[in-house]
Design a protein around this motif. Structure first.
Motif, PDB file in Angstrom:
ATOM      1  N   THR A   1       0.803  -1.217   0.000  1.00 55.21           N
ATOM      2  CA  THR A   1       0.000   0.000   0.000  1.00 55.21           C
ATOM      3  C   THR A   1       0.832   1.260   0.000  1.00 55.21           C
ATOM      4  OG1 THR A   1      -0.154  -0.030   2.410  1.00 55.21           O
ATOM      5  CG2 THR A   1      -1.907  -1.120   1.185  1.00 55.21           C
ATOM      6  N   SER A   2       2.150   1.118   0.140  1.00 55.42           N
ATOM      7  CA  SER A   2       3.002   2.299   0.117  1.00 55.42           C
ATOM      8  C   SER A   2       4.376   1.939  -0.433  1.00 55.42           C
ATOM      9  CB  SER A   2       3.138   2.900   1.519  1.00 55.42           C
ATOM     10  OG  SER A   2       3.783   1.993   2.377  1.00 55.42           O
TER      11      SER A   2
ATOM     12  N   SER B   1       8.034   9.230  -0.062  1.00 51.80           N
ATOM     13  CA  SER B   1       7.138   8.082   0.030  1.00 51.80           C
ATOM     14  C   SER B   1       5.776   8.435  -0.572  1.00 51.80           C
ATOM     15  CB  SER B   1       6.967   7.645   1.485  1.00 51.80           C
ATOM     16  OG  SER B   1       6.326   8.648   2.218  1.00 51.80           O
TER      17      SER B   1
ATOM     18  N   GLN C   1       1.640   6.742  -0.705  1.00 49.81           N
ATOM     19  CA  GLN C   1       0.725   5.735  -0.192  1.00 49.81           C
ATOM     20  C   GLN C   1      -0.448   5.615  -1.158  1.00 49.81           C
ATOM     21  OE1 GLN C   1      -0.279   6.197   3.874  1.00 49.81           O
ATOM     22  NE2 GLN C   1      -1.419   4.297   3.981  1.00 49.81           N
ATOM     23  N   TYR C   2      -0.784   4.371  -1.502  1.00 48.07           N
ATOM     24  CA  TYR C   2      -1.849   4.112  -2.461  1.00 48.07           C
ATOM     25  C   TYR C   2      -3.173   3.927  -1.742  1.00 48.07           C
ATOM     26  CZ  TYR C   2       2.238   3.038  -5.259  1.00 48.07           C
ATOM     27  OH  TYR C   2       3.444   3.101  -5.879  1.00 48.07           O
TER      28      TYR C   2
END
Length: 79
Positions: A31-32, A39, A41-42
């Protein structure tokens, strides 16, 4: 009937297969990600995918999953 009434049974089954693969991918993938101090994050919008899979399954079930091969009739409206 649902929003997928215009699709054939084969198209519904193919779409459900694609959505199931997408759901599996989102649940299994990271998820990241981070690289060189940055960074990202999805989003994991799995609720929307599950809702669409449920609608497709409901449509297939209403049609008898294509086993009977007969035409599905819509509701009769009295005016």
């Amino acid at each position: 009937m649902g929003i997928y009434r215009h699709l054939t049974v084969a198209e519904l089954q193919a779409m459900r297969t694609r959505l199931m693969a997408s759901l599996q991918d989102r649940l299994a993938s990271p998820t990241s990600a981070a690289h060189n101090g940055r960074s990202v994050q999805y989003q994991q919008n799995v609720a929307e995918i599950r809702k669409e899979i449920a609608a497709l399954s409901e449509e297939l079930e209403a049609r008898g999953a294509g086993v009977s091969g007969g035409a599905v009739r819509g509701p009769i409206y009295i005016v």
